[in-house]
Write a protein that holds these residues in place. Sequence first.
Motif, short mmCIF file in Angstrom:
data_model
loop_
_atom_site.label_atom_id
_atom_site.label_comp_id
_atom_site.label_asym_id
_atom_site.label_seq_id
_atom_site.Cartn_x
_atom_site.Cartn_y
_atom_site.Cartn_z
N VAL C 13 8.39 -6.24 -7.49
CA VAL C 13 8.10 -5.58 -6.23
C VAL C 13 6.59 -5.38 -6.08
N ASP C 14 6.08 -5.84 -4.94
CA ASP C 14 4.68 -5.57 -4.64
C ASP C 14 4.58 -4.23 -3.92
N LYS C 15 3.68 -3.39 -4.37
CA LYS C 15 3.49 -2.11 -3.69
C LYS C 15 2.05 -1.97 -3.28
N GLN C 16 1.86 -1.44 -2.08
CA GLN C 16 0.49 -1.16 -1.66
C GLN C 16 0.32 0.35 -1.59
N GLY C 17 -0.84 0.80 -2.00
CA GLY C 17 -1.14 2.23 -1.89
C GLY C 17 -0.54 3.02 -3.02
N GLN C 18 -0.89 4.31 -3.07
CA GLN C 18 -0.42 5.20 -4.13
C GLN C 18 0.53 6.25 -3.58
N GLN C 146 4.97 -0.71 6.64
CA GLN C 146 4.50 0.68 6.74
C GLN C 146 4.70 1.44 5.44
N ALA C 147 5.75 1.07 4.72
CA ALA C 147 6.02 1.75 3.45
C ALA C 147 5.17 1.20 2.32
N GLY C 148 4.30 0.26 2.64
CA GLY C 148 3.47 -0.35 1.60
C GLY C 148 4.29 -1.23 0.68
N LEU C 149 5.29 -1.88 1.25
CA LEU C 149 6.18 -2.72 0.43
C LEU C 149 6.24 -4.15 0.94
N ALA C 150 5.12 -4.64 1.45
CA ALA C 150 5.08 -6.04 1.84
C ALA C 150 4.61 -6.87 0.65
N PRO C 151 4.98 -8.16 0.60
CA PRO C 151 4.48 -9.00 -0.49
C PRO C 151 2.95 -9.07 -0.42
#
Lengths: 349, 227, 430
Positions: C13-18, C146-151
């Motif tokens: 899973v790619d995650k963006q942000g903290q 928006q959830a920071g869960l884009a690849p």
Amino acid sequence: MTTLGDTLSASGVSRRAFLKFCTALTSLMALPPSMAPAVAQALAKAKRPSVIWLSFQECTGCVESLTRTNSPTLENLILDLVSLDYIETLQAASGFAAEEARQHAMKESNGQYLLLVDGSIPVADGGIYGTLAGESFVDMLQESAKGAAAVVAIGSCASFGGLPKANPNPTGARSVSDIVKDKPVINVPGCPPIAVVMTGVLAHYLTFGKIPELDAQRRPLAFYGETIHDRCYRRPFYDQGKFAKTFDDEGARSGWCLYELGCKGPITHNACATVKWNAGTSFPIQSGHGCLGCSEPDFWDNGSFYKALATADWGGAKAIGTAAAVGVAVGAAAAYAARKRQNRVSKEG
Amino acid sequence: MDLLTFVRGPGMQWAAAIFVVGILWRLVGILLLRGKKDLSEPRKPGWRGLRLLALRSWPRKEFLGGTAFGEIMGYTFHIGFFVALLFYLPHILFFEDVAKGLIGVNFKQVFGVGWPYLPGGAVYFFSAISVAALFAVLIHRIASPVKRMLSNFDDYFSWFVTIAPIATGMLAFSHFGGPYPTLLGLHLASVELLMIWFPFGKLMHAFTIFLARGTQGVTFERKGASL
Amino acid sequence: MSAGNTTIERPLVDKQGQMPEAQRTANAMKAFAQDFGRTASIYLESCIHCGMCAEACHFYEVTGDPKYTPVWKLEPFKQAYKREHGPFALFYRAFNLKARVTEGELEQWQHLLYDSCTVCGRCSLMCPMGIDIAGLISNARHGMAQAGLAPKELREAADRGSAPKDFKDRISRLAAEHGVDIPVDKTKADILCTVSSTEIEQYPKSIVATARIMKRLGANWTFRSDGYQANNFGLLAGDAQRQKEASMKLIEAAIACGAKTLILPECGHAYGALRWMGANLYGKPLPFKVLHISEFLADSMRSGKLKLKRLGKSVTFHDPCQSSRRGGVIDAPREVLAALGTELKEMFPTKGTNWCCGGGGGVVDIRRADALRHKVFHLKMNQIDETGAELAVTSCTDCRKTFDDGQARFKWDKSMNSLVELVANNLIEA
């Protein structure tokens, strides 16, 4: 007490006529022919029991049906077989004399007499809507039932409440079994019942000294075990889909099924389709009119006699219109709430 | 009050009311939600896309491979069901009574001839194939990994409330399984259960199919996209 | 991959942000809420769980894995809809008939919504109820982004904005190298042309080809450095804001030079993004015509302005999903191929029902999805081989990129060709 055999020979009824009667009675009670001698023997030896017939909220149709004869018949024989100590329509006595006769019979045969009742019993407002000799029907029934061996509710009014009980039931009409709880009750419904069904039930009791097998509605299975539909001679037309659309149309004249014209045969238990009326002459369907369902409880309130069984009460245009308005209103409210929530959530944070 | 009297009286009244309230609630609750206007220049008039309502009734041959079973069973069920529902005289009499009560006229008054009907035996046959199709699709739903994964309470309960009226109707017709008035009572009770559940589960596809196909049809046609 | 264990395994899973989990979920719900409404509701209320959409999906076709059932990819979005927005939402919440969407669920769905969906729309075409599943996938991606869960590849590309940054320089070098006139930043032009960043990076000959054709037509056209990139990573990533930014650049550039026509390059999703979604982002009808370059070529051919040499070869055309099935540009490329004097041997299925190349929707840019995409590519190879055509042609650079990558991977004997390049190479000079 004299036996039935004594009474019959005293009346000039030949042994042969008596045996013929017993054979007919045997088959009527759906017993095997081999039982006819046993029936004859038992009946000849049977004591003529006291029978008290009380009439309450009734039209007298049941008594009329019972006595509707053109020549000495089974019905007449039955009447000679019992000691009918009280029956308002037919008795000679009246007034205090009649009431005294009843009280006397009840005392004399205490615990052994057969109580026959036709008509329903009103209980509203202290039972004021039905009185006889100053006594309410309710009290009279309860008092009379105390010393009875069994109670037979003759006709739909006595069995289930009948016409007086129909909506709105202003007199608080009740059936016999609603009031008599501690004695065996046999229901012989019909509006009126078939003559020979009434006498057949009595004959059974007289012959065997006990109550015939009853269904869940306390109706003798021998006569009420099947529906009109099951024995209706027009059944093939039902199966083929040949229905009369109006009275006296082509189909009606061809004797087609009367389902569309409101026949309640499929849900009505009675012997009309086999035993028929007036000594087997005919029955309503054969005469071109649908079965009213008159031997079933609350048949007066079960929808129109002329509307098919399939037409249930769906509420009517007003009820559905109201339901539609409610549905639209609630749906609109739901959409409004959803939009508000959407606005809030899509903007917050 | 015995079963038959109840289902021909208060049972039917309440079921009909809930049926109407529920359907309108759900449809209005969908249709009054926010719509977005499409400002793009259409390639073709969107209303022509309503032909998707008919077009989507059978898959394109390219998709037929794995979908043939579902399509055939689906049609078998629906055709059997609608023939039994609409061409059996006692049912027709019920609908005529409702029509008369709601709009004041019945079919014969408008069209001169009565709504046609089949003999009971023919209806029984159509009911039987409808029931068979329902069992086939249930087995497929449980056996197919895709459908099994997708399926929830709605899928199984809707299946049950659909098969119950058809099966009890067949039992009542053949007087099999109990006294006729009881069988008839159970049949009507199962119909009322169906009516009560109808607005709340997937059975609403009877209405939403028009909305969804219509929406995709109009949206896609104005683009000239494939229908 | 290098030998020995020196490669670092990327988490699935790619995650963006903290962001804390609750924040991610809240952001997803916020984006979902923006997409709810009548259209989404009609579609989401209509699913009868028939599973037929799986039969249309190339990812299901090649793996047999039920999780790739298209409507299943929508599950978090559908769940949220029923709980928050449907007519019975109150009861869904009060009795918890559908649970709240969790961050764990959204993480699980990243693979399904991105790696295994090219938004090709075959599922929408199959659905017996007429649900536009592919359209709803795009909605669901909004929540994920928006959830920071884009690849990460799509996220990075979306945030990069117009690429490459040195567009003007690249164009002038290209023009010099090939001896062709390529106008950039004209203040007034009839036609604004645009490019795909993939074209600039990997297929610059397409841009040269475009310029040649425009020259031949004597068109008053230009590129604009303030609005040139037609492919839209905001759309692919599910970032509505980035999608709008990218589209607005093109729109404003066209307005700035008074263009009457905006031509989109050989790209599938660029067509959908501007031709069909552009006006709605702009807030009013676009003040210019939008054409896919293949449409423009077909128009030019029909009006007799463009004359072509006869190729005399057999061809087969791969339909780019977004411009063809979902965009409506199905016949134009075929008209052009006919004008080139080719024998068209359609593959099966074709046109609206054609199989996706497997790289659309951003999939060709997601590295961890390569293995899955390669499985899908077998479908295309078989299709094209069966036609027996000499040439395979398409009109989308991402499809081209997917075909070239597949060709290398499987040492396939067929190459994909660009329609625009074919035309440019066969112009009858004046």
